[in-house]
Every structure is written in structure tokens, then in C-alpha cells.
Design an enzyme around this catalytic site. Structure first.
Site, mmCIF file in Angstrom:
data_model
loop_
_atom_site.group_PDB
_atom_site.id
_atom_site.type_symbol
_atom_site.label_atom_id
_atom_site.label_comp_id
_atom_site.label_asym_id
_atom_site.label_seq_id
_atom_site.Cartn_x
_atom_site.Cartn_y
_atom_site.Cartn_z
ATOM 1 N N ASP A 36 -5.959 -32.998 8.432
ATOM 2 C CA ASP A 36 -4.729 -33.729 8.127
ATOM 3 C C ASP A 36 -3.946 -33.098 6.978
ATOM 4 O OD1 ASP A 36 -6.526 -34.316 6.171
ATOM 5 O OD2 ASP A 36 -6.236 -36.496 6.219
ATOM 6 N N HIS A 238 -1.696 -3.763 7.240
ATOM 7 C CA HIS A 238 -1.473 -5.185 6.987
ATOM 8 C C HIS A 238 -2.732 -5.837 6.412
ATOM 9 C CE1 HIS A 238 2.075 -5.242 10.066
ATOM 10 N NE2 HIS A 238 2.451 -4.818 8.870
ATOM 11 N N ASP A 255 1.974 -4.318 -1.569
ATOM 12 C CA ASP A 255 3.176 -4.656 -0.808
ATOM 13 C C ASP A 255 3.407 -6.143 -1.023
ATOM 14 O OD1 ASP A 255 5.131 -5.198 1.096
ATOM 15 O OD2 ASP A 255 4.263 -3.881 2.612
ATOM 16 N N ASP A 266 11.139 -7.197 -0.234
ATOM 17 C CA ASP A 266 9.984 -6.531 0.383
ATOM 18 C C ASP A 266 9.804 -5.193 -0.320
ATOM 19 O OD1 ASP A 266 7.960 -5.656 1.984
ATOM 20 O OD2 ASP A 266 9.136 -5.564 3.836
ATOM 21 N N HIS A 345 4.066 4.263 11.382
ATOM 22 C CA HIS A 345 5.027 3.158 11.465
ATOM 23 C C HIS A 345 6.442 3.678 11.243
ATOM 24 C CE1 HIS A 345 5.511 2.993 7.045
ATOM 25 N NE2 HIS A 345 4.190 3.068 6.950
ATOM 26 N N HIS A 349 13.033 -1.649 8.314
ATOM 27 C CA HIS A 349 13.394 -2.769 9.190
ATOM 28 C C HIS A 349 14.495 -3.558 8.498
ATOM 29 C CE1 HIS A 349 11.095 -5.331 6.396
ATOM 30 N NE2 HIS A 349 10.110 -4.456 6.493
ATOM 31 N N HIS A 356 11.136 -9.537 8.081
ATOM 32 C CA HIS A 356 11.513 -8.674 9.203
ATOM 33 C C HIS A 356 12.669 -9.391 9.884
ATOM 34 C CE1 HIS A 356 7.124 -7.218 8.991
ATOM 35 N NE2 HIS A 356 7.897 -6.291 8.478
ATOM 36 N N GLU A 379 10.740 2.623 3.721
ATOM 37 C CA GLU A 379 9.328 2.542 3.342
ATOM 38 C C GLU A 379 8.436 3.575 4.034
ATOM 39 O OE1 GLU A 379 7.208 -0.845 5.093
ATOM 40 O OE2 GLU A 379 9.146 -1.625 5.736
ATOM 41 N N TYR A 383 -1.279 7.721 5.263
ATOM 42 C CA TYR A 383 -2.557 7.004 5.219
ATOM 43 C C TYR A 383 -3.642 7.908 5.779
ATOM 44 C CZ TYR A 383 1.231 3.643 5.173
ATOM 45 O OH TYR A 383 2.415 2.993 4.895
ATOM 46 N N ARG A 400 2.309 4.104 0.123
ATOM 47 C CA ARG A 400 3.590 3.659 0.678
ATOM 48 C C ARG A 400 4.505 3.327 -0.493
ATOM 49 N NH1 ARG A 400 1.836 0.300 3.979
ATOM 50 N NH2 ARG A 400 2.118 -1.756 3.017
ATOM 51 N N GLU A 402 8.276 1.504 -1.065
ATOM 52 C CA GLU A 402 9.262 0.720 -0.301
ATOM 53 C C GLU A 402 10.267 0.061 -1.220
ATOM 54 O OE1 GLU A 402 9.222 -2.897 3.006
ATOM 55 O OE2 GLU A 402 7.492 -2.591 1.703
#
Length: 410
Positions: A36, A238, A255, A266, A345, A349, A356, A379, A383, A400, A402
């Protein structure tokens, strides 16, 4: 956001829809976290863009075919008992007084009133499939109108996706929207706090806490679950567990971005846990930075969406060949996608109310041209997980970088 802004957006959308139509848009539903306990409510971005109304169990109806373009809002009624337990409700009266609705009705009356609002409409601008439960209400109203059509009235004969018009509007950011996005980005400079606090032996979640504190201290929230990946975890695009120790001699990739006033930042930064890059880490970091700088230079009016990505790929591929990570001619590796072993990647975006964000990347199968007011991320990254053949020197390095970019006239 000023209420006049929402009024202007609704009027613009209704002009684009045409007179023989109606638009219907439900609010986001409340979602159960466990048993709940509910997740914190976050309004649907399209709904908030048009209304600023912050409650669940609400529906926007726009009717451009009336003599006066009309905005109708269905929402929860005031209820002293429920408000004692769960907080204030605006009710239909508040919807008119504070949110500019021409008319407002209790949400429980939707299926009684909506069919009458649909009479004489030829098309319904509504995106089917996003909310299957609400789809039933809309179809019930259309079918009710078909069954009970009187002489001189008719039911709508087509559904048109509301996304088509609305998301193109959202792609271009106004001055007010850019102000909120700059504020979100400024709050997100909590990255600097994390850099100052970081030291070997800490846990990833301790750095995540730096962001949560900064976001909440500035009246903001997170735009998405933060990624704090130390060492090998920085090679997981991710990664969100954020529960491992940060080891001496490794990098940490963060990130993380704030959401302020409904608009997202971002941002990604990668830095050494102990404050000093090794030579191998420096090689990868400087290559990614050069790729980002090349991509940003290509982000300007007249270039198309894929130009920044192409620029980043050229720099990364050439650099990986020079370092000995890849073998072959850069042009051939790009043509065959050989670079994707370490860069899998896209370079960016759209960003806005959603991290996104909405908006087409292609129009008629051609990459969309960049125009002033568009906002996007840049970005690039590399890797190199443990076990990568021919790249042992760089194992477990993930980098990375960005930033959030607005296209201006220049």
C-alpha cells in the site's frame, strides 16, 4: 511556469489541430511501489506541459471547434476526509480559478459529459496504447455517441495520435524553458561536490548521497536514478546498483542530473578515485574529451542530427587506432562499425521535460536539421571491460563525458 504560458501552448495546439477535432489527454496514474505504498507522484510531461496541473486522476479536453476555443479539465473533487490523510486537492473550482480551465468537472462524471463534447467532431487527437485502462473510457464514450447519435450529430470517425503535433511543439524550447533547464544544470554541478568528497574506500552510494542532498537542498529532485560506477562498473552503461566500494587506482563514472520545475539535466563526469589519472586512464579520458569537443562544434543550425555523432566517431576511431586498441584504417573501421566494440551508443539525445525527451530524429527518413531552440546532450564515451582482446592496458576503464547543449542562432 507562468499560467499564461500553458494557455499559449493550448491555443497553439488547438490551431494546429483544426476546427473539426477534439484532444483528450489523461494525467499520469499513481503507481504502487509495494503493497500500500505509492511511488512519489510525477505528472505526465505532456499533461504538465499543457496545464501545469499537478494531480493524478485528471483529464484534459481541448475543443477548438467551439466559437471560443475551449479547455475543459476533469479532476478529483474536494474531499475534506481524504485531504486530511493525503493532502490538498484543487477540485473543479481550483481548476478554473488557478489553472485557467474554461470549464471543470468531477473526474467521476467523465463518461457522462465527454460524449457530448465529442459531438460534431470528425477526429479525436488521442494516443492509444499508452494508458490501456484509460483507452477503455475513451472508446466507451465514442461508442456511446455512435449508439445514441441524434439527427444532425455524429461520432468521430478517426483517431489521430496527439504525439504527432504535441511532441514537435515540445522539441523547441522557449526562453522560460531554457531558464529552468539552466537552473537544473546548475544544481547538477553537485558533480563537483562528489569530486571533492571522493576517496578510496568510500562506497558508490556515498557519492550518490552528495547528489540527493544537493538536489533536495535546491528544491529539485533527480531526473533519473543516478549512475555511480567505480572501476569495472563504469563499463556498464546503465549501472544503478551503486553499492560497491571505490578502489584506489580506479576511475568512477557518475551520470547524474537534477530535475527542476519539470525540466531535466543530464550530466556525466569520470574522474580518478584517488584524484590522479594513470597514464592509461589519461589516454582514454583525453580521447573522449576530444570527441566531445568535436561533436559540440558540429551542433549548430543547418547541420543535421547525426553530424555530431559522426564527428565523435571519427575522433574516437582514429584515436583508438593510434593507441593500438583497434587495427585497420579508420575509414574502414567506421564503415564496418568496428569502433562499436568500445563505443556502442549514440552521441546524444533530445533533453527537456523528459531526460530522453520527445521529438523525431528523422523526418521523411532523413536526419532532422538542427534548429535554434532544440536541446540535446553530447555524450561520447569509451568502455573497455576486462578481457577485451588487445586492450589489456585499458581493462576496466570506462569514460563518458556528457553535457547539455542548446542550439542557438549562431
Amino acid at each position: 511556469m507562468n499560467a499564461k504560458v500553458h494557455t499559449q501552448r493550448r491555443r497553439q495546439l488547438m490551431r494546429m489541430m483544426g476546427d473539426d477535432s477534439i484532444a483528450i489527454l489523461p494525467a499520469a496514474p499513481s503507481l504502487i511501489r509495494n503493497r500500500d505504498v505509492e511511488h512519489g507522484f510525477r505528472q505526465d510531461s505532456d499533461f504538465y506541459y499543457l496545464s501545469g496541473f499537478p494531480e493524478p486522476e485528471a483529464v484534459i479536453v481541448l475543443i477548438p471547434h467551439r466559437k471560443k476555443k475551449q479547455y475543459v479539465l476533469f479532476c478529483r473533487e474536494r474531499d475534506p476526509l481524504k485531504e486530511t490523510w493525503n493532502g490538498y486537492r484543487y477540485g473543479p473550482e481550483g481548476a478554473v480559478e488557478l489553472f485557467g480551465a474554461d470549464e471543470a468537472y468531477p473526474i467521476d462524471d467523465l463518461e457522462d459529459i465527454l460524449p457530448g463534447l465529442m459531438e460534431h467532431c470528425e477526429s479525436v487527437h488521442y494516443t492509444i496504447g499508452l494508458n490501456p485502462e484509460f483507452d477503455k473510457h475513451v472508446l466507451n464514450c465514442v461508442n456511446s455517441l455512435r449508439r445514441g447519435s441524434r439527427r444532425g450529430t455524429h461520432a468521430p470517425y478517426e483517431f489521430v495520435s496527439l504525439d504527432y503535433l504535441l511532441h514537435d511543439m515540445r522539441l523547441f524550447k522557449s526562453r522560460d524553458e531554457l531558464r529552468l533547464m539552466k537552473k537544473a544544470a546548475k544544481i547538477s554541478v553537485a558533480h563537483l561536490n562528489a569530486m571533492k568528497a571522493c576517496q578510496p574506500g568510500m562506497y558508490e552510494y556515498e557519492l550518490e548521497a552528495e547528489f540527493l542532498y544537493e538536489f533536495k537542498s535546491n528544491g529539485a529532485d533527480w531526473a533519473y536514478p543516478s549512475i555511480v560506477g567505480g572501476g569495472a562498473n563504469g563499463c556498464i552503461l546503465h549501472y544503478t546498483e551503486n553499492n560497491k566500494p571505490l578502489n584506489d587506482g580506479e576511475l568512477v563514472l557518475i551520470d547524474a542530473g537534477a530535475e527542476y520545475g519539470g525540466y531535466a539535466a543530464d550530466i556525466t563526469r569520470t574522474f580518478p578515485v584517488n584524484g590522479k589519472y594513470s597514464n592509461a586512464q589519461k589516454e582514454i579520458y583525453e580521447l573522449v574529451l576530444a570527441a566531445q569537443e568535436a561533436a559540440i562544434k558540429k551542433t549548430k543550425p543547418g547541420n543535421h542530427w547525426n553530424d555530431p555523432h559522426n564527428a565523435a566517431v571519427k575522433v574516437l576511431t582514429k584515436g583508438m587506432v593510434e593507441l593500438g586498441m583497434l587495427k585497420g584504417k579508420p575509414a574502414e573501421l567506421i564503415k564496418k562499425g568496428g569502433y562499436s566494440k568500445y563505443y556502442m551508443h549514440r552521441t546524444g539525445h533530445w533533453i527537456g521535460m523528459d531526460v530522453h525527451d520527445v521529438g523525431d530524429y528523422k523526418v521523411d527518413d532523413e536526419w532532422r536539421l538542427l534548429e535554434p531552440g532544440m536541446t540535446l546532450t553530447i555524450e561520447p564515451g569509451l568502455y573497455i571491460p576486462s578481457g577485451s582482446r588487445g586492450a589489456k592496458r585499458w581493462w576496466n576503464i570506462g569514460v563518458r563525458i556528457e553535457d547539455d547543449i542548446v542550439v542557438t542562432k549562431e
